[in-house]
Design an enzyme around this catalytic site. Structure first.
Site, PDB file in Angstrom:
ATOM      1  N   HIS A 362       1.702   4.757   8.233  1.00 50.26           N
ATOM      2  CA  HIS A 362       0.639   3.617   7.602  1.00 50.26           C
ATOM      3  C   HIS A 362       0.000   2.893   8.719  1.00 50.26           C
ATOM      4  CE1 HIS A 362       1.566   4.865   3.287  1.00 50.26           C
ATOM      5  NE2 HIS A 362       2.769   5.023   3.594  1.00 50.26           N
ATOM      6  N   LYS A 542      -6.200  -8.700  -0.477  1.00 48.51           N
ATOM      7  CA  LYS A 542      -5.280  -7.717   0.322  1.00 48.51           C
ATOM      8  C   LYS A 542      -4.313  -8.506   0.982  1.00 48.51           C
ATOM      9  CE  LYS A 542      -8.826  -5.679   2.012  1.00 48.51           C
ATOM     10  NZ  LYS A 542      -8.756  -4.220   2.071  1.00 48.51           N
ATOM     11  N   ARG A 543      -3.393  -7.900   1.751  1.00 46.82           N
ATOM     12  CA  ARG A 543      -2.600  -8.721   2.397  1.00 46.82           C
ATOM     13  C   ARG A 543      -3.382  -9.663   3.593  1.00 46.82           C
ATOM     14  NH1 ARG A 543       0.217  -6.659   6.991  1.00 46.82           N
ATOM     15  NH2 ARG A 543      -0.650  -4.541   5.861  1.00 46.82           N
ATOM     16  N   LYS A 548      -7.448  -7.235   9.092  1.00 51.23           N
ATOM     17  CA  LYS A 548      -7.927  -7.095   7.786  1.00 51.23           C
ATOM     18  C   LYS A 548      -9.101  -8.185   7.721  1.00 51.23           C
ATOM     19  CE  LYS A 548      -4.126  -5.331   5.313  1.00 51.23           C
ATOM     20  NZ  LYS A 548      -4.675  -4.241   4.918  1.00 51.23           N
ATOM     21  N   THR A 650      -6.306   1.301  -0.048  1.00 50.00           N
ATOM     22  CA  THR A 650      -6.390   1.830  -1.651  1.00 50.00           C
ATOM     23  C   THR A 650      -7.151   0.790  -2.339  1.00 50.00           C
ATOM     24  OG1 THR A 650      -4.371   1.065  -2.116  1.00 50.00           O
ATOM     25  CG2 THR A 650      -4.301   3.379  -1.596  1.00 50.00           C
ATOM     26  N   LYS A 654      -9.919   1.653  -5.620  1.00 50.21           N
ATOM     27  CA  LYS A 654     -10.057   1.128  -6.848  1.00 50.21           C
ATOM     28  C   LYS A 654     -11.259   0.163  -7.316  1.00 50.21           C
ATOM     29  CE  LYS A 654      -4.997   0.341  -6.262  1.00 50.21           C
ATOM     30  NZ  LYS A 654      -4.125  -0.623  -5.578  1.00 50.21           N
TER      31      LYS A 654
END
Length: 805
Positions: A362, A542-543, A548, A650, A654
């Site tokens: 991942h 998100k985390r 990110k 993901t 969505k």
């Protein structure tokens, strides 16, 4: 008066009266409450047990069918299963949405309140755990014989709150109430050992541990669509072999008397304990071994009971998927069982284990590929340290490898190479990620084993992420497509021609606005924050992690604030910037980014000039249930990771499925989403993964990019001067120095491109018909990103298992 239970079965789904009687029975005789005295939680428990009755029969039937037909079993090992609330999911999968609502409301109970009364199971952090939950749903829907294995965390991931803008962590209490979906299996217990020493006797290794705990199984049924098939999620709870020591209790040392139980239960108490200390590292390693060893013991028990006593046949009937490196200890553990217990020769055990195991990678971040010191591994798992050394030597003898391809190197055990060497197949989770795996973290191993790495682009379940969370869109899809799309998401492509139909666009826009109104009410009720549903809802959930790049987002937000203040009379596109996500407790920079978001947000929200133009909202404790409210309401989806860093994503899927337009880099599954929805219906910006690498190799100088971008320079000066932190002007000195000096994640390099693409987004938003046309096309072209497709790919290309449906 009801005197006996009414057992429901999905083959003859109940009418409303039968369901009403079942709920009342469970309220009285299972929950023990008179309807006149029952509280909301009592009603939820009764409804849950009535619905659970409908799941149990297909659950049992699936188990018997798998045994009788000798199906190959898929065993999915994951540290996280972010399952969220289960009641609404089960009701929808059984097709009882309207009936249950009517019956519950006939009892004068608020149906929405009843559903939201269910605690959100705190069994995961982010995409990794939610992916595992989506996969369980899809494995049941396509009829694959499968077991999920994980840990039944007492508290799971922490509950996030903000204290003066700083993240604070409190224990999550999801198990404070009875969890009605699970069944304790006290007969399913395994002794899990740690520490001690290894001795040799008659040529055999004997591990003599000095610490042992019990792993006790708790089973949750996982029904697929319409209840045709139901698999099992088995979670392990740690218990002491001897829970209470009477001798110290009798001498008054009450804490020592309870110590065995406390120490054992610590293993399954919290997800991802802070591992910045040696004690934290040891606990995390124990957790990973605990659930992996219990799961393998359970898998072998089932195999020996229902298939064959010849363990060499294990790969014919069992496929084990390791979700990330957390269960990578499965390779030496399975070899230990085969060699020490079943007396297989090591070389044969190596091949047997490798033929069963498969590994999903991942991340390409070296620090996220777990490493344990040889000393720690030797202390906690001494027999496994011996086997890891033996595995390393055996692999070196099998292939001509360079000195750089080692499991044990510089005093550390590298779990990524261990998982790779121990797997029959290694998969990435998007096309770009898989290619980068071959070129970077596993370059040499891929050269030695060129057929081992395969791709399986992630997907998400449309049951949870459209059907359940977006009833307005669901109704529109059902009206135009029927309901076959729920298990055949490619049917969404039939919406594409309707993107040019003004009437359909209007209906699609109405569904989106209904979701935005729902979110606005939620924010008002939970935070006391009023937002304008006609503004663009710009969402990044998100985390919190540097790669990110929530930092890029909030720096742009501050730059936008500056621009509006300079030209308040300009026709600005109104935006509500919504952030959601948690930072790991020991991740100092991520926690500082959260504080910066809240500081900049507080400044912007207090500025009267920003009213109707720009607003920042950061709801605390982002989880699955919050995602189910935010995702349907999003207009813009922020997927802005540094190219080459995000394995897949993901959340991007969505959000796009639910009609949000993506602004993103060419990273992870963004690339495949862009190919699916078309370049005109997505906002791509920034450097590619190759350009990121080339820029670093050329000697990246963020200061030069900052000097060339006055908007960014101004914001950094403001942050450094304490404009957003007047109580502590030097709060962000380290963060600003990092951006000016190193900036590994290329925030400065991509800022100009991000500013420009956000200007394009503002212009696009003003053409509401064109925007909504793109939103429709996003939903229409997302069929390929169903987790049903992903699971069929795993079954075909990795597990060699056959779905029933």
């Amino acid at each position: 008066m009801l005197t006996e239970p009414l057992i429901l079965h999905p083959e003859s789904l109940p009418d409303a009266e039968a369901l009403r009687r079942a709920i009342e029975y469970h309220l009285r005789y299972t929950t023990g409450k008179n309807p006149k005295a029952a509280k909301l939680t009592d009603w939820r428990m009764a409804v849950t047990r009535a619905i659970r009755d409908l799941v149990i029969a297909p659950w049992f039937e699936t188990t018997e069918r798998v045994r009788a037909e000798r199906h190959k079993r898929v065993c999915y090992l994951s540290m996280e299963f972010l399952i969220g609330r289960l009641l609404e999911d089960a009701i929808a999968n059984l097709g009882l949405d309207e009936m249950v609502r009517k019956v519950v409301e006939d009892f004068d109970v608020d149906y929405t309140a009843l559903l939201t009364d269910e605690p959100d199971a705190a069994l995961g952090n982010g995409g990794l755990g939610r992916l595992a939950a989506c996969f369980l749903d899809s494995m049941s829907t396509v009829g694959l014989a499968a077991h999920g294995y994980g840990i039944r965390y007492n508290h799971g991931l922490f509950r996030q709150s903000f204290e003066n803008g700083w993240q604070t962590e409190d224990a999550e209490d999801w198990l404070r109430q009875v969890h009605p979906w699970e069944f304790e299996r006290p007969e399913t217990q395994y002794r899990i050992s740690f520490g001690g020493e290894v001795r040799q006797h008659d040529g055999h290794h004997q591990w003599r541990p000095d610490e042992t705990v019990l792993a006790v199984g708790y089973d949750t049924p996982v029904p697929g669509w319409r209840g045709r098939w139901a698999n099992t999620l088995r979670l392990w709870s740690a218990k002491a072999e001897r829970e209470f020591d009477l001798e110290p209790f009798n001498r008054g040392d009450y804490m020592a008397a309870a110590a065995p139980s406390v120490l054992a239960e610590t293993i399954s108490r919290v997800l991802y304990p802070d591992d910045t200390t040696e004690q934290g590292k040891a606990l995390r390693l124990k957790q990973e071994y605990f659930f992996t060893a219990a799961s393998l013991a359970d898998i072998l028990r089932r195999f020996l009971t229902h298939h064959d006593t010849d363990v060499t046949k294990l790969p014919q009937f069992i496929a084990i998927q390791l979700n990330d490196t957390h269960p990578a200890i499965a390779f030496p553990e399975l070899i230990r069982l085969l060699v020490d217990v079943h007396q297989q020769p090591f070389a044969e055990a190596f091949e047997t284990a490798r033929s069963c195991l498969h590994y999903t990678n991942h991340t390409l971040l070296p620090e996220a590929l777990e490493r344990w010191s040889v000393g720690l591994m030797g202390r906690v798992l001494p027999r496994h340290m011996e086997l890891i050394d033996q595995i390393d030597s055996h692999h070196a003898n099998l292939v001509k490898r360079s000195a750089g391809v080692k499991i044990v190197d510089h005093g550390e055990v590298h779990m990524g190479p261990l998982a790779f060497i121990g797997a029959r197949r290694v998969n990435g989770v998007s096309a770009l990620h898989t290619n980068l795996m071959k070129q970077t973290v596993f370059k040499e191993l891929n050269a030695l084993h060129p057929d081992r790495i395969v791709n399986q682009t992630n997907g998400v379940t449309p049951r949870r992420w459209i059907y359940n969370c977006n009833p307005a869109l669901r109704a529109l899809l059902n009206e135009h497509l029927g309901d076959d799309w729920v298990t055949d998401l490619d049917r969404l492509q039939d919406l594409a021609p309707l993107a040019d139909d003004a009437s359909f666009r209007q209906s699609f826009a109405a569904a989106k606005r209904a979701n935005k109104l729902y979110l606005a009410r939620h924010l008002e009720n939970t935070m006391g924050v009023a937002v304008d549903p006609d503004a663009m809802f710009d969402i990044q959930i998100k985390r919190i992690h540097e790669y990110k790049r929530q930092l890029l987002n909030i720096l742009h937000t501050a730059a936008q604030w500056n621009a509006i203040r300079k030209e308040p009379g300009k026709d600005w596109t109104p935006r509500v910037k919504i952030f959601g996500g948690k930072a790991a407790p020991g991740y100092a920079m991520a926690k500082q980014i959260i504080k910066l978001i809240n500081d900049i947000g507080a400044t912007i929200n207090a500025d009267p000039v920003m009213e109707g133009r720009l607003q920042v909202v950061y709801p605390p404790n982002y989880n699955v249930s919050m995602a189910e409210i935010l995702i349907p309401a999003a207009d813009l989806s922020e997927q802005i990771s540094t190219a080459g860093m995000e394995a897949s994503g993901t959340g991007n899927m969505k959000l796009s499925m639910n009609g949000a337009l993506t602004v993103g880099t060419l990273d992870g599954a963004n690339i495949e989403i862009a190919e699916a929805v078309g370049a005109d219906n997505i906002f791509i910006f920034g450097m590619t993964a190759d350009q990121v690498t080339a820029t670093r190799e050329a000697g990246y100088d963020p200061a030069a990019y900052i000097a060339a971008e006055p908007r960014l320079a101004e914001v950094l000066e403001q942050i450094a001067a304490g404009t957003f932190s007047p109580d502590d002007p030097h709060r962000y000195a380290g963060l600003v120095d990092m951006l000016r000096g190193s900036d590994w994640f290329m925030v400065a390099a991509d800022f100009s491109a991000y500013w420009d693409v956000q200007q394009r987004i503002d212009e696009s938003w003003r053409d509401r018909e064109a925007w909504m046309r793109s939103a429709v096309l996003n939903t229409a072209h997302m069929g390929w990103f169903s987790s049903d497709r992903t699971i069929r790919g795993y079954a075909r290309d990795i597990w060699e298992a056959q779905p029933k449906f």
